[in-house]
Design an enzyme around this catalytic site. Sequence first.
Site, mmCIF file in Angstrom:
data_model
loop_
_atom_site.group_PDB
_atom_site.id
_atom_site.type_symbol
_atom_site.label_atom_id
_atom_site.label_comp_id
_atom_site.label_asym_id
_atom_site.label_seq_id
_atom_site.Cartn_x
_atom_site.Cartn_y
_atom_site.Cartn_z
ATOM 1 N N ASP A 55 0.850 -1.194 0.000
ATOM 2 C CA ASP A 55 0.000 0.000 0.000
ATOM 3 C C ASP A 55 0.878 1.233 0.000
ATOM 4 O O ASP A 55 1.821 1.347 0.790
ATOM 5 C CB ASP A 55 -0.898 0.022 1.239
ATOM 6 N N TYR A 60 3.015 10.006 0.536
ATOM 7 C CA TYR A 60 4.115 9.397 1.275
ATOM 8 C C TYR A 60 5.460 9.774 0.650
ATOM 9 O O TYR A 60 5.868 9.229 -0.370
ATOM 10 C CB TYR A 60 3.964 7.881 1.302
ATOM 11 N N LYS A 86 -3.454 5.888 -3.622
ATOM 12 C CA LYS A 86 -4.524 6.763 -3.179
ATOM 13 C C LYS A 86 -4.622 7.991 -4.082
ATOM 14 O O LYS A 86 -3.667 8.320 -4.800
ATOM 15 C CB LYS A 86 -4.283 7.173 -1.723
ATOM 16 N N GLY A 231 -1.937 1.193 11.067
ATOM 17 C CA GLY A 231 -1.665 1.828 12.351
ATOM 18 C C GLY A 231 -1.924 0.934 13.535
ATOM 19 O O GLY A 231 -2.400 1.409 14.582
ATOM 20 N N GLY A 236 3.170 3.688 17.807
ATOM 21 C CA GLY A 236 4.264 3.209 18.651
ATOM 22 C C GLY A 236 3.902 2.962 20.096
ATOM 23 O O GLY A 236 4.617 2.242 20.803
#
Length: 334
Positions: A55, A60, A86, A231, A236
């Site tokens: 993806d 990005y 996208k 995500g 994190g």
Amino acid sequence: MITAAPPVRIGRTDLFAPRLGLGTAALGNFQQAISDEDAVAVIGQALAGGIRYLDTAPLYGHGLAEQRVGQAVPEVPRHELIISTKVGRLLREGAPPDDSQFHDGVPFYRDVPSAGPVWDFSYDGVRRSVEESLQRAGVDRFDILHLHDPDNHLAEARTTGYRALRDLRAEGTVQAIGAGMNSSRRLADLVRACDLDVVLLAGRYTLLDQTSMSDLMPLCAERGVSVVVGGVFNSGVLVNPTPGAHFNYVPADEEVLAKASAIQAVCSRHGVPLAAAAVQFPLAHPSVSTVLIGPRTVDELHTDLALFDVEIPPRLWVDLRRDGLLSDDVPTPQ
């Protein structure tokens, strides 16, 4: 191995997706610049390890991630791969800064090309975006196209943007269409308004945050829309919930840290790394087709893949419910 798990159908299309995919935001210099060579090495190792779903997006790295995907994929026959990108942002020289891509004046994407993102969910803009992404990635087609982050552009996304994707699907240019966002409520609005096959939900169906259970997930189950989950570590905090850990791309507040630490304590009692529970949790939901991991290095990739092989005792999920850390309506792995 998770990479050997049988693929699942995307919506009602004839496209079948692997249960595990590689997200490429980090490979587009998200929060840290990396070299082309190192980024391509991560993608190459992922492909060598059996990952067949990539993806990406123009945002990005302002095109870097798409270009790096393009450098790596010739090693695998195209028919074996699913590649999604996208639409909604065109990369243009002289683009004004986008406040949503900064925190405390620091850009999320570092050392990127000078052409920046410009919002465009018009019919022609979407089709132009696809053409430019094909050129950057050097591939003959994309399998899935997503409307990208149309939080403040929903009217255009569900009209002109959607119609462009719908026509590309009808023409056979792409097999599946969807939308990718962090907001489950706004994704639910798009699912109601448009005939989507899939959504990419980032951060809202995780071991820490299942807010999408109140709106998006039931709707997708009702309409047969697949959910790709990104995500899974909530930036994190579901790896190491200590002060300074990130949630939603920025430092986590005390409430988030406290809940993540409580989940970690339950996992520790069962000898399970918090991160292993985090990556395995979303796949238990029947609407979830795929989990995306987003390693920045080859070592992180190998660590992420190993998490899927960690055996998690069913009692762990029972204890999370007992402690009020998971609600009763949330499916858990068996």
